[in-house]
Design a protein around this motif. Sequence first.
Motif, PDB file in Angstrom:
ATOM      1  N   ARG A 296      35.720  42.678  46.396  1.00 36.43           N
ATOM      2  CA  ARG A 296      37.075  42.307  46.800  1.00 36.43           C
ATOM      3  C   ARG A 296      36.962  41.085  47.706  1.00 36.43           C
ATOM      4  O   ARG A 296      36.476  41.182  48.834  1.00 36.43           O
ATOM      5  CB  ARG A 296      37.752  43.454  47.531  1.00 36.43           C
ATOM      6  N   VAL A 297      37.430  39.946  47.221  1.00 34.70           N
ATOM      7  CA  VAL A 297      37.242  38.678  47.923  1.00 34.70           C
ATOM      8  C   VAL A 297      38.584  38.176  48.455  1.00 34.70           C
ATOM      9  O   VAL A 297      39.538  38.009  47.691  1.00 34.70           O
ATOM     10  CB  VAL A 297      36.610  37.612  47.006  1.00 34.70           C
ATOM     11  N   VAL A 298      38.637  37.945  49.766  1.00 31.87           N
ATOM     12  CA  VAL A 298      39.792  37.308  50.402  1.00 31.87           C
ATOM     13  C   VAL A 298      39.439  35.845  50.605  1.00 31.87           C
ATOM     14  O   VAL A 298      38.409  35.515  51.209  1.00 31.87           O
ATOM     15  CB  VAL A 298      40.117  37.968  51.752  1.00 31.87           C
ATOM     16  N   GLN A 299      40.273  34.946  50.102  1.00 34.43           N
ATOM     17  CA  GLN A 299      39.988  33.523  50.182  1.00 34.43           C
ATOM     18  C   GLN A 299      41.292  32.739  50.301  1.00 34.43           C
ATOM     19  O   GLN A 299      42.375  33.253  50.044  1.00 34.43           O
ATOM     20  CB  GLN A 299      39.213  33.065  48.944  1.00 34.43           C
ATOM     21  N   ASP A 300      41.155  31.479  50.702  1.00 28.56           N
ATOM     22  CA  ASP A 300      42.330  30.625  50.847  1.00 28.56           C
ATOM     23  C   ASP A 300      42.867  30.220  49.473  1.00 28.56           C
ATOM     24  O   ASP A 300      42.127  30.166  48.480  1.00 28.56           O
ATOM     25  CB  ASP A 300      41.983  29.374  51.654  1.00 28.56           C
ATOM     26  N   ASN A 301      44.143  29.891  49.459  1.00 25.23           N
ATOM     27  CA  ASN A 301      44.825  29.536  48.215  1.00 25.23           C
ATOM     28  C   ASN A 301      44.706  28.035  47.977  1.00 25.23           C
ATOM     29  O   ASN A 301      45.628  27.271  48.240  1.00 25.23           O
ATOM     30  CB  ASN A 301      46.291  29.967  48.302  1.00 25.23           C
ATOM     31  N   VAL A 302      43.543  27.591  47.475  1.00 28.22           N
ATOM     32  CA  VAL A 302      43.319  26.178  47.173  1.00 28.22           C
ATOM     33  C   VAL A 302      42.881  26.045  45.715  1.00 28.22           C
ATOM     34  O   VAL A 302      42.453  27.022  45.086  1.00 28.22           O
ATOM     35  CB  VAL A 302      42.269  25.551  48.114  1.00 28.22           C
ATOM     36  N   ASN A 303      42.954  24.833  45.187  1.00 30.06           N
ATOM     37  CA  ASN A 303      42.771  24.619  43.754  1.00 30.06           C
ATOM     38  C   ASN A 303      41.445  25.130  43.179  1.00 30.06           C
ATOM     39  O   ASN A 303      41.442  25.759  42.122  1.00 30.06           O
ATOM     40  CB  ASN A 303      42.928  23.126  43.429  1.00 30.06           C
TER      41      ASN A 303
ATOM     42  N   ALA B  10      30.664  33.144  27.978  1.00 38.75           N
ATOM     43  CA  ALA B  10      30.168  34.496  28.231  1.00 38.75           C
ATOM     44  C   ALA B  10      29.809  34.683  29.705  1.00 38.75           C
ATOM     45  O   ALA B  10      30.143  35.706  30.324  1.00 38.75           O
ATOM     46  CB  ALA B  10      28.960  34.791  27.342  1.00 38.75           C
ATOM     47  N   THR B  11      29.127  33.697  30.292  1.00 37.69           N
ATOM     48  CA  THR B  11      28.755  33.780  31.704  1.00 37.69           C
ATOM     49  C   THR B  11      29.986  33.756  32.592  1.00 37.69           C
ATOM     50  O   THR B  11      30.083  34.511  33.568  1.00 37.69           O
ATOM     51  CB  THR B  11      27.815  32.617  32.079  1.00 37.69           C
ATOM     52  N   ALA B  12      30.946  32.876  32.265  1.00 37.29           N
ATOM     53  CA  ALA B  12      32.166  32.770  33.066  1.00 37.29           C
ATOM     54  C   ALA B  12      32.949  34.082  33.039  1.00 37.29           C
ATOM     55  O   ALA B  12      33.438  34.552  34.075  1.00 37.29           O
ATOM     56  CB  ALA B  12      33.031  31.622  32.552  1.00 37.29           C
ATOM     57  N   TRP B  13      33.073  34.702  31.849  1.00 37.69           N
ATOM     58  CA  TRP B  13      33.828  35.954  31.748  1.00 37.69           C
ATOM     59  C   TRP B  13      33.123  37.083  32.501  1.00 37.69           C
ATOM     60  O   TRP B  13      33.770  37.876  33.203  1.00 37.69           O
ATOM     61  CB  TRP B  13      34.014  36.336  30.287  1.00 37.69           C
ATOM     62  N   ALA B  14      31.800  37.154  32.393  1.00 34.10           N
ATOM     63  CA  ALA B  14      31.051  38.193  33.099  1.00 34.10           C
ATOM     64  C   ALA B  14      31.176  38.015  34.610  1.00 34.10           C
ATOM     65  O   ALA B  14      31.301  39.003  35.351  1.00 34.10           O
ATOM     66  CB  ALA B  14      29.581  38.150  32.678  1.00 34.10           C
ATOM     67  N   LEU B  15      31.175  36.776  35.071  1.00 33.26           N
ATOM     68  CA  LEU B  15      31.305  36.522  36.504  1.00 33.26           C
ATOM     69  C   LEU B  15      32.703  36.880  36.996  1.00 33.26           C
ATOM     70  O   LEU B  15      32.865  37.441  38.087  1.00 33.26           O
ATOM     71  CB  LEU B  15      30.999  35.051  36.795  1.00 33.26           C
ATOM     72  N   LYS B  16      33.703  36.579  36.193  1.00 31.93           N
ATOM     73  CA  LYS B  16      35.080  36.903  36.577  1.00 31.93           C
ATOM     74  C   LYS B  16      35.257  38.408  36.781  1.00 31.93           C
ATOM     75  O   LYS B  16      36.001  38.845  37.670  1.00 31.93           O
ATOM     76  CB  LYS B  16      36.047  36.394  35.507  1.00 31.93           C
ATOM     77  N   GLN B  17      34.582  39.218  35.974  1.00 31.49           N
ATOM     78  CA  GLN B  17      34.713  40.668  36.085  1.00 31.49           C
ATOM     79  C   GLN B  17      34.117  41.226  37.378  1.00 31.49           C
ATOM     80  O   GLN B  17      34.411  42.362  37.749  1.00 31.49           O
ATOM     81  CB  GLN B  17      34.039  41.345  34.887  1.00 31.49           C
ATOM     82  N   ARG B  18      33.320  40.426  38.082  1.00 29.14           N
ATOM     83  CA  ARG B  18      32.689  40.908  39.309  1.00 29.14           C
ATOM     84  C   ARG B  18      33.614  40.803  40.518  1.00 29.14           C
ATOM     85  O   ARG B  18      33.307  41.368  41.573  1.00 29.14           O
ATOM     86  CB  ARG B  18      31.417  40.082  39.614  1.00 29.14           C
ATOM     87  N   PHE B  19      34.739  40.092  40.385  1.00 29.68           N
ATOM     88  CA  PHE B  19      35.561  39.797  41.558  1.00 29.68           C
ATOM     89  C   PHE B  19      36.992  40.295  41.397  1.00 29.68           C
ATOM     90  O   PHE B  19      37.583  40.242  40.313  1.00 29.68           O
ATOM     91  CB  PHE B  19      35.591  38.289  41.831  1.00 29.68           C
ATOM     92  N   GLU B  20      37.533  40.759  42.509  1.00 26.80           N
ATOM     93  CA  GLU B  20      38.954  41.057  42.659  1.00 26.80           C
ATOM     94  C   GLU B  20      39.453  40.178  43.808  1.00 26.80           C
ATOM     95  O   GLU B  20      39.167  40.454  44.969  1.00 26.80           O
ATOM     96  CB  GLU B  20      39.158  42.534  42.989  1.00 26.80           C
ATOM     97  N   CYS B  21      40.142  39.101  43.478  1.00 26.33           N
ATOM     98  CA  CYS B  21      40.454  38.073  44.466  1.00 26.33           C
ATOM     99  C   CYS B  21      41.840  38.277  45.074  1.00 26.33           C
ATOM    100  O   CYS B  21      42.801  38.632  44.372  1.00 26.33           O
ATOM    101  CB  CYS B  21      40.359  36.686  43.839  1.00 26.33           C
ATOM    102  N   HIS B  22      41.940  38.032  46.379  1.00 28.55           N
ATOM    103  CA  HIS B  22      43.191  38.124  47.127  1.00 28.55           C
ATOM    104  C   HIS B  22      43.351  36.823  47.919  1.00 28.55           C
ATOM    105  O   HIS B  22      42.480  36.496  48.741  1.00 28.55           O
ATOM    106  CB  HIS B  22      43.176  39.320  48.077  1.00 28.55           C
ATOM    107  N   ALA B  23      44.427  36.103  47.667  1.00 28.14           N
ATOM    108  CA  ALA B  23      44.640  34.801  48.303  1.00 28.14           C
ATOM    109  C   ALA B  23      45.532  34.933  49.528  1.00 28.14           C
ATOM    110  O   ALA B  23      46.527  35.674  49.508  1.00 28.14           O
ATOM    111  CB  ALA B  23      45.264  33.820  47.316  1.00 28.14           C
ATOM    112  N   THR B  24      45.165  34.229  50.589  1.00 22.87           N
ATOM    113  CA  THR B  24      46.030  34.180  51.765  1.00 22.87           C
ATOM    114  C   THR B  24      47.256  33.319  51.454  1.00 22.87           C
ATOM    115  O   THR B  24      47.218  32.460  50.565  1.00 22.87           O
ATOM    116  CB  THR B  24      45.287  33.578  52.961  1.00 22.87           C
ATOM    117  N   PRO B  25      48.371  33.507  52.168  1.00 27.16           N
ATOM    118  CA  PRO B  25      49.546  32.654  51.941  1.00 27.16           C
ATOM    119  C   PRO B  25      49.255  31.212  52.336  1.00 27.16           C
ATOM    120  O   PRO B  25      48.326  30.943  53.116  1.00 27.16           O
ATOM    121  CB  PRO B  25      50.611  33.275  52.864  1.00 27.16           C
ATOM    122  N   PRO B  26      50.041  30.243  51.835  1.00 30.52           N
ATOM    123  CA  PRO B  26      49.890  28.858  52.286  1.00 30.52           C
ATOM    124  C   PRO B  26      50.098  28.749  53.795  1.00 30.52           C
ATOM    125  O   PRO B  26      50.955  29.420  54.364  1.00 30.52           O
ATOM    126  CB  PRO B  26      50.985  28.113  51.508  1.00 30.52           C
ATOM    127  N   HIS B  27      49.287  27.928  54.437  1.00 25.61           N
ATOM    128  CA  HIS B  27      49.352  27.719  55.882  1.00 25.61           C
ATOM    129  C   HIS B  27      49.107  29.016  56.668  1.00 25.61           C
ATOM    130  O   HIS B  27      49.667  29.216  57.739  1.00 25.61           O
ATOM    131  CB  HIS B  27      50.699  27.118  56.294  1.00 25.61           C
TER     132      HIS B  27
END
Length: 237
Positions: A140-147, A161-178
């Motif tokens: 579970r990754v908390v990160q800033d909302n940037v491009n 295949a590598t990109a899809w497998a890597l995506k499955q490892r993360f559950e991302c949560h973005a902070t609000p702008p500012h």
Amino acid sequence: MNIKYYTGTLVFSRQYAHRVNHWRKRQWCISQVTSEYLMRMEDVLDVYDLPYDPRHPVICLDERPCQLLGDTVIPLPMTPGQPTKEEYQYERHGVCRLFVAVEPLAGRRVAQVRPRRTKEDYAAFMQALAAQYPQTERLRVVQDNVNPHTAGSFSQAFDPATAWALKQRFECHATPPHASWLNMAEIELSAIARQCLNRRIASLDELEREVLACVKERNEQQRRITWRFTTPDARVK
């Protein structure tokens, strides 16, 4: 007005100290508290409120630019009663990017110094982060909302295949702008900066050695972060 003059300097009496100084200003990050802002904030705070789960650890990720600066004159070393003296002029050797991920409840952090801040650099760091947690189901990754902070960066850096497998490892949560203050990784970056980024460092390799030594020490000490701002606190404010 009760004003005193001392050696050419204008000094105000104590009773006027509370008055507004119209010529003074400070820069500040002023957020627009919208419904989207509130939902993202409560989402992050709810993640922070989860009990520790080694199969789904909560990790905060952030990055900061670092200037590579060298001395034009060899500094004079400190002596008893005298600090180190360095020439005010310096040489610029470019900039780089420091990526840091910290697991607040476990006191564990991962860091990399990257030459740039591209989608490929972000994807490479996320791949290195996932490799540090081979036994976990999902991070579970908390990160800033940037491009660059999107799963699309994985597709740009790796094969499908590598990109899809890597995506499955993360559950991302973005902070609000500012609202990067909601990201606990900023606390870790501040600690690292005070310990090893408070001086001139001329090369990327030297900066990486200093940062990794600092991270190793903090990991051995299991420096944790205690977060006290909760969803009920946010709703009151």
